[in-house]
Design a protein around this motif. Structure first.
Motif, PDB file in Angstrom:
ATOM      1  N   GLY A 198      44.308 -18.953 -19.372  1.00  0.00           N
ATOM      2  CA  GLY A 198      44.138 -20.014 -20.376  1.00  0.00           C
ATOM      3  C   GLY A 198      45.143 -19.811 -21.507  1.00  0.00           C
ATOM      4  N   SER A 245      40.143 -17.318 -21.251  1.00  0.00           N
ATOM      5  CA  SER A 245      39.975 -18.313 -22.327  1.00  0.00           C
ATOM      6  C   SER A 245      40.223 -19.711 -21.790  1.00  0.00           C
ATOM      7  CB  SER A 245      40.944 -17.982 -23.474  1.00  0.00           C
ATOM      8  OG  SER A 245      40.750 -18.868 -24.551  1.00  0.00           O
ATOM      9  N   ASN A 248      38.472 -28.968 -28.496  1.00  0.00           N
ATOM     10  CA  ASN A 248      37.577 -29.363 -29.579  1.00  0.00           C
ATOM     11  C   ASN A 248      37.740 -30.855 -29.867  1.00  0.00           C
ATOM     12  OD1 ASN A 248      37.082 -29.704 -32.718  1.00  0.00           O
ATOM     13  ND2 ASN A 248      35.896 -27.916 -32.054  1.00  0.00           N
ATOM     14  N   ARG A 265      32.761 -30.195 -11.461  1.00  0.00           N
ATOM     15  CA  ARG A 265      34.021 -29.622 -11.951  1.00  0.00           C
ATOM     16  C   ARG A 265      33.784 -28.796 -13.224  1.00  0.00           C
ATOM     17  NH1 ARG A 265      38.752 -27.373 -10.543  1.00  0.00           N
ATOM     18  NH2 ARG A 265      40.358 -27.649 -12.110  1.00  0.00           N
ATOM     19  N   THR A 270      41.497 -27.291 -31.582  1.00  0.00           N
ATOM     20  CA  THR A 270      42.310 -27.202 -30.348  1.00  0.00           C
ATOM     21  C   THR A 270      42.093 -28.501 -29.562  1.00  0.00           C
ATOM     22  OG1 THR A 270      40.499 -26.311 -29.020  1.00  0.00           O
ATOM     23  CG2 THR A 270      41.876 -24.691 -30.178  1.00  0.00           C
ATOM     24  N   PRO A 271      42.911 -28.742 -28.529  1.00  0.00           N
ATOM     25  CA  PRO A 271      42.712 -29.954 -27.721  1.00  0.00           C
ATOM     26  C   PRO A 271      41.285 -30.080 -27.173  1.00  0.00           C
ATOM     27  CG  PRO A 271      44.812 -28.925 -27.184  1.00  0.00           C
ATOM     28  CD  PRO A 271      44.131 -27.993 -28.145  1.00  0.00           C
ATOM     29  N   SER A 299      33.200 -17.512 -24.353  1.00  0.00           N
ATOM     30  CA  SER A 299      32.068 -18.391 -24.106  1.00  0.00           C
ATOM     31  C   SER A 299      32.032 -19.414 -25.253  1.00  0.00           C
ATOM     32  CB  SER A 299      30.779 -17.565 -24.009  1.00  0.00           C
ATOM     33  OG  SER A 299      29.693 -18.422 -23.756  1.00  0.00           O
ATOM     34  N   GLY A 326      33.053 -20.996 -32.874  1.00  0.00           N
ATOM     35  CA  GLY A 326      32.296 -22.145 -33.386  1.00  0.00           C
ATOM     36  C   GLY A 326      33.160 -23.393 -33.269  1.00  0.00           C
ATOM     37  N   MET A 327      33.901 -23.716 -34.336  1.00  0.00           N
ATOM     38  CA  MET A 327      34.758 -24.911 -34.346  1.00  0.00           C
ATOM     39  C   MET A 327      36.203 -24.485 -34.582  1.00  0.00           C
ATOM     40  SD  MET A 327      33.125 -27.947 -34.119  1.00  0.00           S
ATOM     41  CE  MET A 327      33.852 -29.178 -35.209  1.00  0.00           C
ATOM     42  N   VAL A 371      48.371 -21.459 -12.467  1.00  0.00           N
ATOM     43  CA  VAL A 371      47.336 -21.248 -11.447  1.00  0.00           C
ATOM     44  C   VAL A 371      46.022 -21.883 -11.895  1.00  0.00           C
ATOM     45  CG1 VAL A 371      46.662 -18.970 -12.388  1.00  0.00           C
ATOM     46  CG2 VAL A 371      46.238 -19.456  -9.983  1.00  0.00           C
ATOM     47  N   ASP A 372      45.264 -22.396 -10.933  1.00  0.00           N
ATOM     48  CA  ASP A 372      43.935 -22.939 -11.220  1.00  0.00           C
ATOM     49  C   ASP A 372      42.930 -21.786 -11.102  1.00  0.00           C
ATOM     50  OD1 ASP A 372      41.469 -24.175 -11.288  1.00  0.00           O
ATOM     51  OD2 ASP A 372      42.021 -25.807  -9.927  1.00  0.00           O
ATOM     52  N   ALA A 373      42.256 -21.491 -12.204  1.00  0.00           N
ATOM     53  CA  ALA A 373      41.322 -20.357 -12.206  1.00  0.00           C
ATOM     54  C   ALA A 373      40.127 -20.590 -11.290  1.00  0.00           C
ATOM     55  CB  ALA A 373      40.847 -20.084 -13.632  1.00  0.00           C
ATOM     56  N   ALA A 374      39.943 -21.819 -10.860  1.00  0.00           N
ATOM     57  CA  ALA A 374      38.844 -22.078  -9.922  1.00  0.00           C
ATOM     58  C   ALA A 374      39.294 -21.873  -8.474  1.00  0.00           C
ATOM     59  CB  ALA A 374      38.311 -23.491 -10.124  1.00  0.00           C
ATOM     60  N   GLY A 407      38.792 -23.534 -20.536  1.00  0.00           N
ATOM     61  CA  GLY A 407      37.670 -24.406 -20.869  1.00  0.00           C
ATOM     62  C   GLY A 407      37.966 -25.852 -20.532  1.00  0.00           C
ATOM     63  N   VAL A 419      35.062 -24.981 -13.383  1.00  0.00           N
ATOM     64  CA  VAL A 419      36.067 -24.436 -14.313  1.00  0.00           C
ATOM     65  C   VAL A 419      35.427 -23.468 -15.310  1.00  0.00           C
ATOM     66  CG1 VAL A 419      37.688 -25.006 -16.176  1.00  0.00           C
ATOM     67  CG2 VAL A 419      37.587 -26.435 -14.111  1.00  0.00           C
TER      68      VAL A 419
HETATM   69  N1  LIG Z   1      37.961 -24.965 -29.681  1.00  0.00           N
HETATM   70  C1  LIG Z   1      36.670 -24.744 -29.946  1.00  0.00           C
HETATM   71  O1  LIG Z   1      36.124 -25.222 -30.945  1.00  0.00           O
HETATM   72  C2  LIG Z   1      35.852 -23.876 -29.004  1.00  0.00           C
HETATM   73  C3  LIG Z   1      34.524 -23.631 -29.338  1.00  0.00           C
HETATM   74  C4  LIG Z   1      33.759 -22.832 -28.490  1.00  0.00           C
HETATM   75  C5  LIG Z   1      34.342 -22.295 -27.345  1.00  0.00           C
HETATM   76  N2  LIG Z   1      35.639 -22.559 -27.038  1.00  0.00           N
HETATM   77  C6  LIG Z   1      36.187 -21.957 -25.819  1.00  0.00           C
HETATM   78  O2  LIG Z   1      37.435 -21.367 -26.094  1.00  0.00           O
HETATM   79  C7  LIG Z   1      38.193 -21.267 -24.879  1.00  0.00           C
HETATM   80  C8  LIG Z   1      39.587 -21.768 -25.116  1.00  0.00           C
HETATM   81  O3  LIG Z   1      39.554 -23.152 -25.428  1.00  0.00           O
HETATM   82  P1  LIG Z   1      40.533 -23.813 -26.492  1.00  0.00           P
HETATM   83  O4  LIG Z   1      39.719 -24.296 -27.601  1.00  0.00           O
HETATM   84  O5  LIG Z   1      41.693 -22.930 -26.729  1.00  0.00           O
HETATM   85  O6  LIG Z   1      40.959 -25.105 -25.670  1.00  0.00           O
HETATM   86  P2  LIG Z   1      42.356 -25.572 -25.078  1.00  0.00           P
HETATM   87  O7  LIG Z   1      42.102 -26.862 -24.402  1.00  0.00           O
HETATM   88  O8  LIG Z   1      43.414 -25.516 -26.127  1.00  0.00           O
HETATM   89  O9  LIG Z   1      42.673 -24.421 -24.008  1.00  0.00           O
HETATM   90  C9  LIG Z   1      42.039 -24.325 -22.776  1.00  0.00           C
HETATM   91  C10 LIG Z   1      43.093 -23.887 -21.772  1.00  0.00           C
HETATM   92  O10 LIG Z   1      42.442 -23.669 -20.520  1.00  0.00           O
HETATM   93  C11 LIG Z   1      43.320 -24.138 -19.516  1.00  0.00           C
HETATM   94  N3  LIG Z   1      42.551 -24.441 -18.323  1.00  0.00           N
HETATM   95  C12 LIG Z   1      41.625 -25.414 -18.163  1.00  0.00           C
HETATM   96  N4  LIG Z   1      41.164 -25.397 -16.909  1.00  0.00           N
HETATM   97  C13 LIG Z   1      41.812 -24.396 -16.267  1.00  0.00           C
HETATM   98  C14 LIG Z   1      41.775 -23.900 -14.933  1.00  0.00           C
HETATM   99  N5  LIG Z   1      40.970 -24.447 -14.024  1.00  0.00           N
HETATM  100  N6  LIG Z   1      42.578 -22.864 -14.629  1.00  0.00           N
HETATM  101  C15 LIG Z   1      43.421 -22.317 -15.534  1.00  0.00           C
HETATM  102  N7  LIG Z   1      43.494 -22.749 -16.811  1.00  0.00           N
HETATM  103  C16 LIG Z   1      42.703 -23.784 -17.160  1.00  0.00           C
HETATM  104  C17 LIG Z   1      43.931 -25.401 -20.109  1.00  0.00           C
HETATM  105  O11 LIG Z   1      45.116 -25.782 -19.426  1.00  0.00           O
HETATM  106  C18 LIG Z   1      44.182 -24.943 -21.538  1.00  0.00           C
HETATM  107  O12 LIG Z   1      45.466 -24.375 -21.702  1.00  0.00           O
HETATM  108  C19 LIG Z   1      37.409 -22.067 -23.842  1.00  0.00           C
HETATM  109  O13 LIG Z   1      36.639 -21.187 -23.058  1.00  0.00           O
HETATM  110  C20 LIG Z   1      36.486 -22.916 -24.683  1.00  0.00           C
HETATM  111  O14 LIG Z   1      35.339 -23.312 -23.989  1.00  0.00           O
HETATM  112  C21 LIG Z   1      36.408 -23.338 -27.841  1.00  0.00           C
END
Ligand SMILES: NC(=O)c1ccc[n+]([C@@H]2O[C@H](COP(=O)([O-])OP(=O)(O)OC[C@H]3O[C@@H](n4cnc5c(N)ncnc54)[C@H](O)[C@@H]3O)[C@@H](O)[C@H]2O)c1
Length: 267
Positions: free
Chosen positions: A14, A90, A196, A112, A193-194, A144, A189-190, A62-65, A92, A116
């Motif tokens: 991620g 990381s 959010n 899905r 990012t894309p 998480s 929390g908040m 790579v797809d983590a799934a 999501g 993921v």
């Molecule tokens: N931003 C928030 O407020 C927030 C709050 C709570 C938890 N989170 C968690 O933080 C983590 C990071 O999220 P973020 O906020 O940086 O979002 P983000 O969208 O900026 O980043 C998520 C990344 O995961 C990658 N991704 C998605 N599916 C994937 C897959 N199948 N295989 C490989 N990569 C994959 C995306 O391409 C992206 O680069 C996530 O687990 C998210 O659930 C974020």
């Protein structure tokens, strides 16, 4: 706090996202060799922007799934570097539909989301742990969410997947302890990012007469739910990940650390 990972290899899954990128950059700044993994094709370009002081990064789209692909990547990293010390997951995905109530989503929309947000991190553990066991030290950090602790109505499949991830992390922490490997989770929390922003987009689609911009919506929500009343940042998440991966956290495993301005408080 001066933490260095000189000579160590850190895998960030991620790494092209907001929080993952901050983690990859911070580990590189702390002199680790960082392996950047993401579904996004931008991951290779992103990896090139990391610290020039760090060893040359490796990058994989790579797809983590997709477990078979992850296994190939893990094998390649092991071949190239001879070691895997730390793994950060990381990734999501948010539903494009707002919950409130849960039947706004169709059951098939869960597939899905679970693939993921839950099976993805589990697959990462299955692919990388075999390369870590013989080293008798190392860490895993799963990202998480506080949604995984409160039954968040906003996005029920996301919330359930994050709860499952916390539970899996605890199983992994117990299984890996005899091998000197620690596993923990952080719950943001908040964070701006894309991902959010996608929550606001789903909310916008569901509330036709809304007038709030993304930042107005988010700041209103933060004021209501976070005692500290402020956004969290990707760098704050990365700082906790570095601490958890370091020997300063040598007695911490199986824990979920909330970095959320006090939204969810544990005893
Ligand atoms: N931003 C928030 O407020 C927030 C709050 C709570 C938890 N989170 C968690 O933080 C983590 C990071 O999220 P973020 O906020 O940086 O979002 P983000 O969208 O900026 O980043 C998520 C990344 O995961 C990658 N991704 C998605 N599916 C994937 C897959 N199948 N295989 C490989 N990569 C994959 C995306 O391409 C992206 O680069 C996530 O687990 C998210 O659930 C974020």
């Amino acid at each position: 706090m001066n933490i260095t990972f000189e000579g160590e290899v850190v895998v960030v899954v991620g790494a092209a996202g907001g929080i993952g990128r901050a983690a990859a950059m911070a580990f590189a700044q702390a002199e680790a060799q960082v392996c950047w993994l993401d579904l996004s094709e931008t991951v290779e370009a992103e990896s090139k922007s990391s610290s020039p002081a760090a060893p040359t990064p490796l990058a994989y789209c790579v797809d983590a799934a997709d477990f078979a692909s992850l296994q190939k990547v893990a094998g390649h990293i092991q071949e190239q570097t001879g070691r895997i010390d730390h793994v950060v997951v990381s990734i999501g995905l948010a539903s494009e539909t707002l919950g409130y109530p849960f039947w706004n989503l169709a059951p098939e929309q869960w597939n899905r989301m679970l693939e993921v947000n839950l099976i993805g991190p589990v697959s990462v553990a299955h692919a990388f742990v075999p390369h870590m066991l013989t080293r008798k030290r190392g860490t895993m950090c799963f990202v998480s969410s506080i949604a995984g602790q409160i039954g968040s109505q906003t996005d029920p499949p996301y919330s359930a997947a994050k709860a499952g991830l916390i539970n899996f992390m605890q199983c992994a922490a117990k299984d890996l302890a005899p091998y000197g490997i620690r596993a923990n989770a952080i719950s943001p929390g908040m964070v701006k990012t894309p991902l959010n922003r996608q929550v606001w987009e789903a909310w916008s689609r569901a509330s036709a007469d809304h007038t709030l911009t993304y930042v107005e919506w988010a700041e209103q929500k933060i004021e209501q739910v976070a005692p500290l009343g402020r956004w969290q940042t990707p760098d704050e998440m990365a700082a906790m990940m570095l601490f958890l991966a370091s020997d300063k956290a040598v007695n911490i495993t199986g824990q979920t650390l909330n970095i959320d301005g006090g939204q969810v408080m544990h005893a």
